[in-house]
Every structure is written in C-alpha cells, then in structure tokens.
Enzyme design. Structure first.
Site, short mmCIF file in Angstrom:
data_model
loop_
_atom_site.label_atom_id
_atom_site.label_comp_id
_atom_site.label_asym_id
_atom_site.label_seq_id
_atom_site.Cartn_x
_atom_site.Cartn_y
_atom_site.Cartn_z
N HIS A 214 5.73 9.80 24.39
CA HIS A 214 5.50 10.49 23.18
C HIS A 214 4.00 10.97 22.78
O HIS A 214 3.76 12.02 22.42
CB HIS A 214 6.11 9.90 21.84
CG HIS A 214 6.43 10.87 20.66
ND1 HIS A 214 7.65 11.69 20.60
CD2 HIS A 214 5.67 11.18 19.75
CE1 HIS A 214 7.36 12.29 19.62
NE2 HIS A 214 6.35 11.83 19.27
N TYR A 218 0.98 14.77 22.32
CA TYR A 218 -0.24 15.08 21.48
C TYR A 218 -1.21 15.23 22.32
O TYR A 218 -2.19 16.05 21.99
CB TYR A 218 -0.44 13.85 20.64
CG TYR A 218 0.71 13.63 19.72
CD1 TYR A 218 0.83 14.55 18.45
CD2 TYR A 218 1.55 12.67 19.75
CE1 TYR A 218 1.84 14.45 17.68
CE2 TYR A 218 2.94 12.59 18.92
CZ TYR A 218 2.90 13.64 17.87
OH TYR A 218 3.77 13.37 17.09
N HIS A 365 14.39 21.00 20.78
CA HIS A 365 13.06 20.34 19.97
C HIS A 365 11.79 20.31 20.87
O HIS A 365 11.07 20.92 20.48
CB HIS A 365 13.68 18.90 19.44
CG HIS A 365 12.20 18.19 18.93
ND1 HIS A 365 11.48 18.37 18.06
CD2 HIS A 365 11.58 17.11 19.45
CE1 HIS A 365 10.43 17.84 17.75
NE2 HIS A 365 10.38 16.72 18.58
N PHE A 366 11.76 19.82 21.89
CA PHE A 366 10.75 19.59 22.66
C PHE A 366 10.28 20.99 23.42
O PHE A 366 9.08 21.35 23.49
CB PHE A 366 10.51 18.46 23.48
CG PHE A 366 11.33 18.87 25.01
CD1 PHE A 366 10.92 19.42 26.13
CD2 PHE A 366 12.61 17.78 25.17
CE1 PHE A 366 11.77 19.56 27.22
CE2 PHE A 366 13.25 17.97 26.25
CZ PHE A 366 12.86 18.75 27.31
N HIS A 367 11.27 21.83 23.68
CA HIS A 367 10.79 23.18 24.15
C HIS A 367 10.19 23.97 22.85
O HIS A 367 9.25 24.83 23.32
CB HIS A 367 12.05 23.89 24.49
CG HIS A 367 12.13 23.61 26.07
ND1 HIS A 367 13.11 22.32 26.41
CD2 HIS A 367 11.98 24.28 27.07
CE1 HIS A 367 13.17 22.47 27.75
NE2 HIS A 367 12.30 23.39 28.28
N ARG A 428 22.95 16.98 27.26
CA ARG A 428 21.89 17.83 27.96
C ARG A 428 21.69 17.27 29.31
O ARG A 428 22.39 16.16 29.64
CB ARG A 428 20.55 17.38 27.35
CG ARG A 428 20.00 15.87 27.25
CD ARG A 428 18.54 15.93 26.68
NE ARG A 428 18.19 14.37 26.52
CZ ARG A 428 16.93 14.15 26.64
NH1 ARG A 428 15.71 14.89 26.91
NH2 ARG A 428 16.53 12.73 26.36
N ARG A 429 21.07 17.68 30.27
CA ARG A 429 20.67 17.30 31.41
C ARG A 429 22.19 16.98 32.23
O ARG A 429 22.35 16.19 33.26
CB ARG A 429 19.92 15.90 31.63
CG ARG A 429 18.71 15.95 31.15
CD ARG A 429 17.94 14.71 31.08
NE ARG A 429 16.45 14.92 30.85
CZ ARG A 429 15.74 14.15 30.62
NH1 ARG A 429 16.17 12.96 30.35
NH2 ARG A 429 14.33 14.53 30.38
#
Length: 540
Positions: A214, A218, A365-367, A428-429
């Site tokens: 995570h 950042y 979310h992460f895309h 996913r995946r």
C-alpha cells in the site's frame, strides 16, 4: 538544466515501457470481454497480466520519480547534480532489471503477477530482475540525500526549497517501503526459486509484501503531489497558498502512509483482528495529507483566479486558464482522485471490504487512483519539463488538451464498470468468463464498455508519446530557467522539524516496527506452517 540527457533517458525509458504495457492491458480487456472468442491457452493471458503489472507497478513510476527527482534536485537547489555517474549506473540497473524480469515472463516461466502470489513460484531471474530495479532506485535515494546534505552545509541558515523537501520525502518513503518486498524476495521467494528450499511460508510472505503493497501507492503519488504544489500554481499564474501546509502534507505521508498495508490481508486468518483494526485506522489517517493538499491547491487556484481578475465568491473559477494543459490535468486528476479516494474508504473498512474483496472493484479502484489521478499528472510533468529538456517547444496545446481529455474519458469508461461488476461479485484476475452463464450475462455490457475504455486509453497513451516525440523536432525556443511555484508568503526561516527529516524518519520506522513487528514475529515463531512451493509450468 544540467544533465538533460540523464533526465530524458529516464523519461523515455519510462514512457516507452508504458506504451508497450498499455497494449498488453488493452489486449487483456478485449480478450476477457464477450467481443472476441477466448484464446486457447490461458497461460498467455497471465503472462500479459504479469508483464503489464510489473512494468506499471515497479518500473514505470520508479523511472518517472527518478527522472523528475533529478530535475528537481538541479532546479530547486540551483546546483549541478553530484554523482552523475552513479545516477547513470542506477538507471542501467533499472533497465537491466526490467529486461531480466521480462524475459522469463515472455517465456511463460514467471506468470506470478506483480504481487508474486506465493506459494506460486516463477523463474528466479524474474525476481532477480525486480530486485535490480529496486537496487537501481536506491542509488537515486542516496544521491538525493547526498545532494540535499551538501546544499544544507553550504546554506546552513536557509529553508530547504519546498520542491526538494517533498522530493526527498518521497525518496525516503520509497526506500523504507521497498524493504518489505525485498525481505520477502530475499528470504522467502528467491531461495525457493533457486532450489535452496522446496517450501514457503505463504502467510509470512503476504504480510511482508503488505509492508510494500500500500505504501508503494504513495510513492507513485509523490511526483503527482509535487506537481500539484510546485508546478500548478506557477503554470496558471498564481502563488502557492502555503509552503508550511505543503511540508506538513509530505511529512504526514511519511508517518501515516508507511505503516499500513495489513488491510490488504483482511481476509487472511494469520493476522489478528487487533492489528487489522490498527491498520484500518492508520489507513483512514491517510486522508489527512490529501485533504490538506486539496484545500491548499484549491486556495492556490483561487489566488490565481483573483490575480487574473476574478471577482465575487466564485468569479475566480471562470477566470482560471482552463485551456492551459496543466490547469486541465490538475482538474481532471482531482476528479479521479475524489472517486478513487472514496473507493479507498470502502477498502479500508473491514466490514465493507469483505463484500468487494478480490472482485473487479479492487481493479477499478487502483486503476482509477494510479492510472487516473496519478498518471495524468505524469503527463503534465512531462509537458511542463519537455521544452527545458529539449530546448524545443511542444507544438500544440490543443493536441495536449485532446490527449488529456481522452485519457480521462478512457479511465472513467474503463473503471466505473469495473466498480459496478465488482459490487455484483465478479472476481478479478480470472482468465476467462462464460457470459452465456445466466449469472454472468447481466455483466457482459459493463465488461464491453470497460474494454472500449481500454482502447481509448491506448489511443491517449500513444498520442502522448507522439506529442513528446514530435517535441524533439519542434522549433528551437528560449525557455529560460526552470522554476517552481512561489509561495504567497515565502518562508524566511523554518523550525528544524519542517526543514529536515530526522524526527519524521524515526517516527516512520518506529510506527512501522510497531504496526508490523508483532505480526511478523508471531509468524516467524510458528512451526509446521510452510507449504510446498508450486512452480510455474509444473504439472500437478
């Protein structure tokens, strides 16, 4: 700007790999949709996912941060970069590592995705390549620290320029967060990959990787936030609202963004509920530097709008230079950051996370955060720096605006359907979905929409590369000295806590040890929990 070739080499390698990874990503989305018949061998799909994720998670953002970091060091400190040969060596290690990792993936020997997925074990050279990328980036961390140290000795009574302060904060964050994955690779995965062991403690590996998983987001985000604070106000003709608030935001990233990550293993039983709660709370605290940033950048935009003649409570908004590509990039980035951040609040909640765990929601979310809010600002950084690196003007702001809008539209069209089908429970995946199944049939339209979004992203990404390439052939221009935004009230003197990192690094390390020490120690003391390694390509 000195050492322009060094900076350009980082950027061109980054954006070249980015363009290739975009092709892989778009192919995956089309293949998994009802638009085409499925390929006969799912192994090809997972090779593509591993290559795409490895480039996008490790190589591409690292190279952007390194190239931008060297530019900041020279421009902000107004001194030639010290250790140029070491910088080239670091870049060479990153490049060699990328090739070393890619070859076994292309050969089908390391389809483990960028999160490694132990006890699944790939070819040792894949992991060695990833380690080389990280080691190359550590050269960058060391060089930034050395250059800042030398500047501070020569300017003992001056505040560290804000851009360099933020730059070094990002480097220290990366140096510490990469330790988790390094420990997992060196002591868990690589020994199994080279045959020294035949078993692996998958639970311990997952916790070690969460140390990195995570906080690395950042690290990706730091160049974007630096651009918010140091490029955006200057580009729109304004001033940075507060130098001090900016420093506090980057300090907060060090002390609250680093010691989190176990929320990624909420569903794993090997970590107790107490530490899951602690990590959930620290994840919530990460909203603080983001909220500070949103307030500061919006206030900076208001200053620019009023300097441009805006009047009344909201007249300054209309007065902003909306046709300026940097203005547009920041506005679109903020929109995607808002949606992506809202999704992150769902992920940090134990109860809500259980409903979307391992679904396409996570992919969306992460895309939306990385590919959307972050990468669009990587474009803005390149657009802003390119004339200073090439001595030539970028020809068309209209083309830049088109590229930014295409990227934004493509990302929204791609990720919003992913969020929706994730709520419906789509995992996913997965290499293949049978949309003739009545349970999956209602999701087919959403998946088709996301595939079209991926194609729009591919077009936007390649248009970006074309704009930069054409910039090398643009008209020669006198660009002058590269400069960063000036604060509304530039600091004359700063307390040591806002001008250095000793206290904050101690807190960052201490909180990480506190948040991870007991779970890791408890896992290390367990016996009889190792499981057989499963080697890619082996037959069951």
């Amino acid at each position: 700007m000195n050492n322009r070739q060094l900076i350009l080499a980082h950027f061109w390698l980054a954006f070249g790999l980015f363009a290739v990874a975009l092709v892989l990503g778009a192919w995956q989305m089309v293949i998994r949709s009802p638009l085409l018949s499925w390929i006969p061998d799912p192994e090809w799909y997972f090779r593509s996912v591993t290559a795409h994720g490895t480039v996008m998670a490790y190589v591409f953002p690292t190279l952007v941060a390194m190239g931008f970091g060297y530019a900041i060091s020279q421009a902000a400190l107004n001194q030639a970069l010290i250790g140029v040969r070491w910088a080239w060596l670091g870049l060479a290690l990153v490049a060699i590592g990328a090739v070393t990792a890619t070859i076994p993936v292309a050969l089908g020997r390391a389809s483990v995705l960028y999160t490694f997925y132990p006890p699944l074990i790939g070819d040792a050279f894949y992991y060695i390549g990833v380690v080389l990328v990280v080691v190359g980036s550590w050269f960058w961390v060391a060089l930034l620290s050395v250059n800042l140290g030398i500047w501070k000795r020569q300017h003992p009574d001056e505040p560290v320029p804000f851009a360099m302060f933020a730059n070094v904060a990002g480097a220290y964050l990366w140096a510490w967060t990469s330790v988790g994955a390094a420990l997992e690779l060196l002591f868990q995965i690589i020994p199994a990959a080279i045959g020294l062991t035949s078993t692996i403690d998958a639970a311990l590996s997952r916790v070690l990787f969460s140390w990195t998983l995570h906080a690395i987001v950042y690290f990706w985000l730091i160049p974007t936030y630096i651009a918010y604070y140091t490029i955006f106000p200057r580009a729109i003709g304004g001033r940075l609202y507060s130098d001090t608030m900016g420093r506090i935001a980057f300090i907060l990233f060090l002390i609250v963004a680093m010691p989190i990550g176990i929320h990624h293993v909420f569903q794993d039983p090997q970590v107790g509920a107490g530490f899951k709660f602690i990590h959930s709370m620290f994840t919530a605290l990460v909203t603080l530097p983001t909220l500070l940033t949103i307030f500061t950048i919006c206030a900076s935009a208001e200053i620019a709008g009023r300097l441009r003649g805006g009047r009344g409570p909201f007249g300054w908004i209309a007065a902003l230079p909306w046709r300026n590509p940097i203005m547009l990039a920041v506005a679109l980035s903020f929109v995607m950051l808002g949606f992506g951040g809202a999704g992150g609040i769902i992920n940090m909640s134990y109860q809500l996370n259980s409903s979307i765990h391992n679904t396409q929601w996570i992919t969306g979310h992460f895309h939306l955060i990385f590919g959307g809010a972050i990468v669009i600002m990587y474009f803005a950084i390149a657009y802003d720096l390119w004339p200073h690196l090439t001595g030539r003007a970028l020809a068309s702001e209209r083309l830049m605006r088109l590229q930014l809008w295409l990227w934004f539209i493509g990302m929204i069209v791609t990720t919003f359907p992913w969020h929706y089908v994730g709520i419906l429970g789509m995992p996913r995946r997965m290499a293949y979905y049978d949309y003739s199944n009545p349970a999956l049939a209602p999701e087919a339209l959403s998946v088709i929409l996301s595939a079209f979004g991926g194609l729009i992203l591919l077009a936007a990404g390649w248009l970006f590369v074309f704009i930069l390439f054409r910039g090398h052939r643009g008209r020669v221009t006198a660009v002058g000295e590269y400069r960063f935004s000036t604060a509304l009230h530039p600091p004359v003197a700063l307390p040591a806590a806002l001008n250095g990192f000793a206290l904050w690094l101690a807190l960052m390390i201490g909180l990480t040890v506190t948040n991870y020490g007991f779970p890791i120690a408890a896992l290390l003391t367990r016996t009889g929990v190792a499981v057989p390694a499963v080697y890619v390509g082996s037959q069951p």
